[in-house]
Write an enzyme that holds these catalytic residues in place. Sequence first.
Site, PDB file in Angstrom:
ATOM      1  N   ASN A 151       0.822  -1.201   0.000  1.00 65.16           N
ATOM      2  CA  ASN A 151       0.000   0.000   0.000  1.00 65.16           C
ATOM      3  C   ASN A 151       0.859   1.255   0.000  1.00 65.16           C
ATOM      4  O   ASN A 151       0.425   2.311  -0.455  1.00 65.16           O
ATOM      5  CB  ASN A 151      -0.929   0.003   1.227  1.00 65.16           C
ATOM      6  CG  ASN A 151      -0.211  -0.378   2.501  1.00 65.16           C
ATOM      7  OD1 ASN A 151       0.429  -1.416   2.568  1.00 65.16           O
ATOM      8  ND2 ASN A 151      -0.292   0.465   3.505  1.00 65.16           N
ATOM      9  N   GLN A 179      -4.331  -4.450  -1.996  1.00 61.33           N
ATOM     10  CA  GLN A 179      -3.900  -3.448  -2.982  1.00 61.33           C
ATOM     11  C   GLN A 179      -3.706  -4.036  -4.376  1.00 61.33           C
ATOM     12  O   GLN A 179      -3.648  -3.306  -5.349  1.00 61.33           O
ATOM     13  CB  GLN A 179      -2.603  -2.761  -2.521  1.00 61.33           C
ATOM     14  CG  GLN A 179      -2.766  -1.940  -1.256  1.00 61.33           C
ATOM     15  CD  GLN A 179      -3.685  -0.728  -1.423  1.00 61.33           C
ATOM     16  OE1 GLN A 179      -3.984  -0.297  -2.540  1.00 61.33           O
ATOM     17  NE2 GLN A 179      -4.140  -0.170  -0.319  1.00 61.33           N
ATOM     18  N   SER A 198     -10.324  -6.471  -0.033  1.00 56.77           N
ATOM     19  CA  SER A 198     -11.161  -5.388   0.510  1.00 56.77           C
ATOM     20  C   SER A 198     -11.869  -4.667  -0.624  1.00 56.77           C
ATOM     21  O   SER A 198     -11.217  -4.202  -1.563  1.00 56.77           O
ATOM     22  CB  SER A 198     -10.262  -4.407   1.269  1.00 56.77           C
ATOM     23  OG  SER A 198     -10.987  -3.252   1.624  1.00 56.77           O
ATOM     24  N   HIS A 200     -13.507  -1.704  -0.917  1.00 57.50           N
ATOM     25  CA  HIS A 200     -13.439  -0.258  -1.199  1.00 57.50           C
ATOM     26  C   HIS A 200     -12.124   0.167  -1.834  1.00 57.50           C
ATOM     27  O   HIS A 200     -11.971   1.313  -2.252  1.00 57.50           O
ATOM     28  CB  HIS A 200     -13.739   0.565   0.066  1.00 57.50           C
ATOM     29  CG  HIS A 200     -12.633   0.594   1.087  1.00 57.50           C
ATOM     30  ND1 HIS A 200     -11.876   1.717   1.314  1.00 57.50           N
ATOM     31  CD2 HIS A 200     -12.172  -0.348   1.948  1.00 57.50           C
ATOM     32  CE1 HIS A 200     -11.003   1.458   2.286  1.00 57.50           C
ATOM     33  NE2 HIS A 200     -11.168   0.214   2.674  1.00 57.50           N
ATOM     34  N   THR A 235     -24.681 -11.388  10.521  1.00 63.40           N
ATOM     35  CA  THR A 235     -25.511 -11.377   9.307  1.00 63.40           C
ATOM     36  C   THR A 235     -24.714 -10.814   8.132  1.00 63.40           C
ATOM     37  O   THR A 235     -24.077  -9.768   8.257  1.00 63.40           O
ATOM     38  CB  THR A 235     -26.765 -10.509   9.559  1.00 63.40           C
ATOM     39  OG1 THR A 235     -27.412 -11.026  10.720  1.00 63.40           O
ATOM     40  CG2 THR A 235     -27.714 -10.537   8.379  1.00 63.40           C
ATOM     41  N   CYS A 323      -4.362   4.467   7.362  1.00 61.81           N
ATOM     42  CA  CYS A 323      -4.772   4.010   8.685  1.00 61.81           C
ATOM     43  C   CYS A 323      -4.157   4.923   9.741  1.00 61.81           C
ATOM     44  O   CYS A 323      -3.266   5.705   9.452  1.00 61.81           O
ATOM     45  CB  CYS A 323      -4.315   2.572   8.912  1.00 61.81           C
ATOM     46  SG  CYS A 323      -2.561   2.374   8.741  1.00 61.81           S
TER      47      CYS A 323
HETATM   48  N1  PLP Z   1      -4.336  -4.376   3.955  1.00 60.65           N
HETATM   49  C1  PLP Z   1      -3.787  -3.519   3.087  1.00 60.65           C
HETATM   50  C2  PLP Z   1      -2.621  -3.953   2.251  1.00 60.65           C
HETATM   51  C3  PLP Z   1      -4.300  -2.233   2.951  1.00 60.65           C
HETATM   52  O1  PLP Z   1      -3.750  -1.381   2.091  1.00 60.65           O
HETATM   53  C4  PLP Z   1      -5.405  -1.846   3.763  1.00 60.65           C
HETATM   54  C5  PLP Z   1      -5.918  -0.463   3.701  1.00 60.65           C
HETATM   55  O2  PLP Z   1      -5.135   0.475   3.604  1.00 60.65           O
HETATM   56  C6  PLP Z   1      -5.944  -2.780   4.636  1.00 60.65           C
HETATM   57  C7  PLP Z   1      -5.379  -4.035   4.708  1.00 60.65           C
HETATM   58  C8  PLP Z   1      -7.148  -2.456   5.484  1.00 60.65           C
HETATM   59  O3  PLP Z   1      -8.295  -2.474   4.657  1.00 60.65           O
HETATM   60  P1  PLP Z   1      -9.766  -2.177   5.172  1.00 60.65           P
HETATM   61  O4  PLP Z   1      -9.941  -0.706   5.085  1.00 60.65           O
HETATM   62  O5  PLP Z   1     -10.669  -2.919   4.229  1.00 60.65           O
HETATM   63  O6  PLP Z   1      -9.885  -2.701   6.551  1.00 60.65           O
END
Ligand code: PLP
Length: 391
Positions: A151, A179, A198, A200, A235, A323
């Site tokens: 990321n 990613q 993921s 989004h 759910t 994050c």
């Molecule tokens: N793993 C990686 C490599 C990511 O880039 C991210 C988000 O930046 C995540 C996990 C966390 O994803 P989520 O927002 O779906 O919890």
Amino acid sequence: MPYFDHNATAPLHPAARAAWLEAADRFWQNPSSLFRMATAARDLLADCRERLADLLGCNDPGRIVFTSGATAANNLLGRHLSTSAPPDAVALLSPIEHPAVDASIRAAFPGRAHETGVDAEGVVAPEELSRALDTARDRPIAVVSIMAASNESGVLQPWFDLASLCRDRHIPFHTDAAQWLGKLPASGLAACDWLTGSGHKFGGPRGIGFLVVPSHARFRGDLGGPQEQGQHAGTENLPGIAGMVAALEARERSLVDIAVRGAAMRDAAIERLRERVPAGIVVSGNAERLWNTLAILIPGADSRKLVATLDRADIEASTGSACSSGAASAARVVAAIAPSLGLAPGAPAGMVRFSAGPDTTAADWQAAVDALAEAVVMSAGASRPPRVDLR
Ligand code: PLP
């Protein structure tokens, strides 16, 4: 306004929006209920699982466990391993994992999570993993976790070879592909025993993701209802699942074009960067990287100030992972490859991450580099004391 933070989150794809709305309007019943309309919701859930399995090259859709995102998937993995692995088992992970993997694995294996080495670009070469596996040989290895694409720097790991190496030695392999998915082809990822995704990050709704678990594993996720074949309680978020799968299908259809065009634009941006910001260092610049990601270190600069200045110039970029521990996460990536960056140990350096999307244009990239050049000049100026003529 050029948006360069797709690695943090991507705008909702129209196909995802349509699928989300349809599921929310027409299939809102709980898939676990027993009446006929719930059967339709259950069928849609099964259909989404099968379509996602197809995209991943997975011939057992039952391996897919839907979660509320990649963090939740990685936590689920950690919880499962902490209760199922032998007490003396160890885990191996790369030093550049996302905090969601790093923290989950370390919590599951207190004092028994060991880092593999990385090369000068942040890549875990199969030979390096092989060496790490040999070193850890006297203990059971419960999992090797190495992300598919970073990321922060966008660096790609040879996950297919790493997974094969682990399979040959009967060691479970996990990759966090949050990613990778939607930016490079998903096909084949199910060759990994464990896989995280993921929605989004590639135009699906927020709050939906998945964990692929090994076939026939006695996978015990968490406590609660027996949803997801008893593997994950709660759910199911059916509209989210439908939106995520629709987004990935849509992305996959034009992936190769987007990747080729995106890489050419990113490389042109790097050329421009060399002229306009000669002090800038491209992180993992000599390795294969995601076509959309360009992380640049500016010696002596402050990441947050650079990003704030870019924002005032209408360029939305990032200091690194979105994050809460983003700065720490970027710092870990830089620390892992510091010697190759030509930075003195501990020397201050600001990092700016541009992460483009399928609609980013060459003009957007040009504007981003030009704005960064301005921001670097301003930040250098700000560190000089103002000149006051006292005569
Ligand atoms: N793993 C990686 C490599 C990511 O880039 C991210 C988000 O930046 C995540 C996990 C966390 O994803 P989520 O927002 O779906 O919890």
